[in-house]
Design a protein around this motif. Structure first.
Motif, PDB file in Angstrom:
ATOM      1  N   ALA A  45      -5.272  34.518 -27.687  1.00  0.00           N
ATOM      2  CA  ALA A  45      -6.038  33.333 -27.283  1.00  0.00           C
ATOM      3  C   ALA A  45      -6.603  33.500 -25.865  1.00  0.00           C
ATOM      4  N   GLU A  46      -6.401  34.687 -25.293  1.00  0.00           N
ATOM      5  CA  GLU A  46      -6.864  34.994 -23.935  1.00  0.00           C
ATOM      6  C   GLU A  46      -6.406  33.950 -22.916  1.00  0.00           C
ATOM      7  N   VAL A  47      -5.154  33.548 -23.059  1.00  0.00           N
ATOM      8  CA  VAL A  47      -4.576  32.591 -22.118  1.00  0.00           C
ATOM      9  C   VAL A  47      -4.271  33.326 -20.808  1.00  0.00           C
ATOM     10  N   ASP A  48      -4.529  32.663 -19.708  1.00  0.00           N
ATOM     11  CA  ASP A  48      -4.230  33.226 -18.391  1.00  0.00           C
ATOM     12  C   ASP A  48      -2.704  33.315 -18.227  1.00  0.00           C
ATOM     13  N   PHE A  49      -2.186  34.527 -17.912  1.00  0.00           N
ATOM     14  CA  PHE A  49      -0.736  34.693 -17.814  1.00  0.00           C
ATOM     15  C   PHE A  49      -0.138  33.995 -16.591  1.00  0.00           C
ATOM     16  N   ASP A  50      -1.011  33.432 -15.747  1.00  0.00           N
ATOM     17  CA  ASP A  50      -0.507  32.618 -14.624  1.00  0.00           C
ATOM     18  C   ASP A  50      -0.434  31.141 -14.994  1.00  0.00           C
ATOM     19  N   ALA A  56       3.977  27.836 -21.907  1.00  0.00           N
ATOM     20  CA  ALA A  56       5.111  27.036 -22.404  1.00  0.00           C
ATOM     21  C   ALA A  56       4.706  26.257 -23.661  1.00  0.00           C
ATOM     22  N   ASP A  57       3.447  25.783 -23.698  1.00  0.00           N
ATOM     23  CA  ASP A  57       2.978  25.069 -24.891  1.00  0.00           C
ATOM     24  C   ASP A  57       3.016  25.998 -26.114  1.00  0.00           C
ATOM     25  N   GLU A  76       1.754  46.988 -26.192  1.00  0.00           N
ATOM     26  CA  GLU A  76       0.976  45.952 -25.500  1.00  0.00           C
ATOM     27  C   GLU A  76       1.686  44.585 -25.591  1.00  0.00           C
ATOM     28  N   VAL A  77       2.174  44.273 -26.769  1.00  0.00           N
ATOM     29  CA  VAL A  77       2.863  42.986 -26.947  1.00  0.00           C
ATOM     30  C   VAL A  77       4.184  42.991 -26.165  1.00  0.00           C
ATOM     31  N   GLY A  78       4.846  44.151 -26.097  1.00  0.00           N
ATOM     32  CA  GLY A  78       6.080  44.258 -25.313  1.00  0.00           C
ATOM     33  C   GLY A  78       5.836  43.940 -23.839  1.00  0.00           C
ATOM     34  N   GLN A  79       4.733  44.456 -23.319  1.00  0.00           N
ATOM     35  CA  GLN A  79       4.388  44.178 -21.915  1.00  0.00           C
ATOM     36  C   GLN A  79       4.102  42.692 -21.720  1.00  0.00           C
ATOM     37  N   ALA A  80       3.350  42.125 -22.665  1.00  0.00           N
ATOM     38  CA  ALA A  80       3.013  40.696 -22.570  1.00  0.00           C
ATOM     39  C   ALA A  80       4.291  39.856 -22.652  1.00  0.00           C
ATOM     40  N   ALA A  81       5.230  40.269 -23.532  1.00  0.00           N
ATOM     41  CA  ALA A  81       6.491  39.537 -23.696  1.00  0.00           C
ATOM     42  C   ALA A  81       7.272  39.532 -22.383  1.00  0.00           C
ATOM     43  N   SER A  82       7.298  40.689 -21.722  1.00  0.00           N
ATOM     44  CA  SER A  82       8.042  40.793 -20.473  1.00  0.00           C
ATOM     45  C   SER A  82       7.427  39.871 -19.412  1.00  0.00           C
ATOM     46  N   LYS A  83       6.083  39.739 -19.440  1.00  0.00           N
ATOM     47  CA  LYS A  83       5.420  38.846 -18.463  1.00  0.00           C
ATOM     48  C   LYS A  83       5.726  37.380 -18.767  1.00  0.00           C
ATOM     49  N   ALA A  86       9.136  36.058 -17.793  1.00  0.00           N
ATOM     50  CA  ALA A  86       9.406  35.796 -16.373  1.00  0.00           C
ATOM     51  C   ALA A  86       8.974  34.392 -15.964  1.00  0.00           C
ATOM     52  N   VAL A  87       8.385  33.633 -16.895  1.00  0.00           N
ATOM     53  CA  VAL A  87       7.884  32.286 -16.579  1.00  0.00           C
ATOM     54  C   VAL A  87       8.970  31.252 -16.925  1.00  0.00           C
ATOM     55  N   PRO A  88       9.531  30.575 -15.912  1.00  0.00           N
ATOM     56  CA  PRO A  88      10.650  29.649 -16.180  1.00  0.00           C
ATOM     57  C   PRO A  88      10.307  28.600 -17.236  1.00  0.00           C
ATOM     58  N   GLU A  89       9.063  28.099 -17.252  1.00  0.00           N
ATOM     59  CA  GLU A  89       8.676  27.072 -18.227  1.00  0.00           C
ATOM     60  C   GLU A  89       8.769  27.608 -19.658  1.00  0.00           C
ATOM     61  N   VAL A  90       8.478  28.883 -19.831  1.00  0.00           N
ATOM     62  CA  VAL A  90       8.577  29.498 -21.165  1.00  0.00           C
ATOM     63  C   VAL A  90      10.045  29.593 -21.564  1.00  0.00           C
ATOM     64  N   ARG A  91      10.881  30.030 -20.636  1.00  0.00           N
ATOM     65  CA  ARG A  91      12.311  30.159 -20.940  1.00  0.00           C
ATOM     66  C   ARG A  91      12.909  28.799 -21.288  1.00  0.00           C
ATOM     67  N   ALA A  92      12.487  27.778 -20.529  1.00  0.00           N
ATOM     68  CA  ALA A  92      13.000  26.424 -20.798  1.00  0.00           C
ATOM     69  C   ALA A  92      12.570  25.968 -22.187  1.00  0.00           C
ATOM     70  N   ALA A  93      11.343  26.285 -22.560  1.00  0.00           N
ATOM     71  CA  ALA A  93      10.822  25.849 -23.861  1.00  0.00           C
ATOM     72  C   ALA A  93      11.582  26.504 -25.020  1.00  0.00           C
ATOM     73  N   LEU A  94      12.160  27.684 -24.766  1.00  0.00           N
ATOM     74  CA  LEU A  94      12.831  28.427 -25.847  1.00  0.00           C
ATOM     75  C   LEU A  94      14.356  28.253 -25.849  1.00  0.00           C
ATOM     76  N   LEU A  95      14.857  27.544 -24.847  1.00  0.00           N
ATOM     77  CA  LEU A  95      16.316  27.464 -24.673  1.00  0.00           C
ATOM     78  C   LEU A  95      17.032  26.738 -25.820  1.00  0.00           C
ATOM     79  N   ASN A  96      16.554  25.534 -26.151  1.00  0.00           N
ATOM     80  CA  ASN A  96      17.271  24.729 -27.149  1.00  0.00           C
ATOM     81  C   ASN A  96      17.292  25.378 -28.525  1.00  0.00           C
ATOM     82  N   LEU A  97      16.166  25.963 -28.889  1.00  0.00           N
ATOM     83  CA  LEU A  97      16.074  26.664 -30.169  1.00  0.00           C
ATOM     84  C   LEU A  97      17.180  27.726 -30.285  1.00  0.00           C
TER      85      LEU A  97
END
Ligand code: DC
Length: 215
Positions: A45-50, A56-57, A76-83, A86-97
């Motif tokens: 979706a060419e989302v900005d990684f910043d 998180a959405d 390529e996907v592995g690199q994107a996953a690692s980036k 590192a985003v706390p909002e992403v980690r928070a979004a995945l925590l409960n699951l």
């Protein structure tokens, strides 16, 4: 019984986790796939990684249907996953699951980077799987080349070092062995030998665990 298996990329943790899941009849979650799918969708979706909120959405509404394992396991996907990891909002979004999965009746096996430290500090068994960077790079490189990727082994080694560094140095849930994790170094071990060691740790934990009847 909850089995938390953390460790570095291509250390063999996924293979060990799948094997223990089958042997003990416990459901298995490869938590790296959550970060990989978030990364894959963000790339497509060419989302900005910043853009932490946009990432998180994506993480909040993951649906694996329509994605193949091969698509998720490219370099390529592995690199994107690692980036995105590192985003706390992403980690928070995945925590409960992940926590819900770990706490289901009967237990589960989860593998990742922060299962024993953040997702499930109360896990009955915590393993930390590692191997030398050269051994890990060679394993992952063989896997990717057999699927048609064209990177060199040197490129694989530097990608892996870069990802290790990013996973270790991020502020939120950095990749680190839990203080009470049992370390297994798979550099010189066959898959069977690594699984044998892991099984021995599970058996020792089972022997200590009180039975439901209390005897
Ligand atoms: O295990 P893997 O290579 O599929 O993981 C992909 C990325 O996701 C990796 O760079 C680390 C990150 N990850 C994480 O931060 N926490 C987890 N529990 C699992 C993976």
């Amino acid at each position: 019984m909850i089995i938390a298996i953390d460790g570095t990329l291509a250390s063999g943790k996924g293979t060990i986790a799948r094997q223990l899941s089958a042997e003990y009849g416990l459901p298995y979650m490869d938590t790296g796939q959550l970060y990989r799918l978030t990364g894959l969708i963000a790339l497509a979706a060419e989302v900005d990684f910043d853009d932490a909120q946009a990432l998180a959405d994506i993480a909040e509404s993951l649906n694996f249907q329509g994605y193949t394992d091969d698509e998720l396991r490219t370099a390529e996907v592995g690199q994107a996953a690692s980036k995105v990891a590192a985003v706390p909002e992403v980690r928070a979004a995945l925590l409960n699951l992940q926590r819900r999965f770990a706490l289901q009746p009967g237990g589960a096996v989860l593998d990742g980077r922060d299962i024993g430290t953040v997702i499930c500090p109360e896990a009955d068994v915590k393993l930390w799987i590692d191997a030398s960077v050269e051994a890990r790079a060679l394993r992952r490189w063989k896997e990717l080349v057999s699927k048609g990727e064209t990177l060199t082994l040197d490129e694989m080694i530097s990608q892996l070092k870069e990802r290790d560094e990013r996973d270790k140095s991020r502020k939120d849930a950095p990749m680190v062995a839990a203080a009470d994790a049992v370390l297994i170094d798979t550099t010189h071990l066959s898959i069977d030998a690594a699984v044998d060691k892991a099984r021995a740790v599970v058996e020792a934990a089972l022997a200590k665990k009180p039975t439901p009847s209390g005897d």
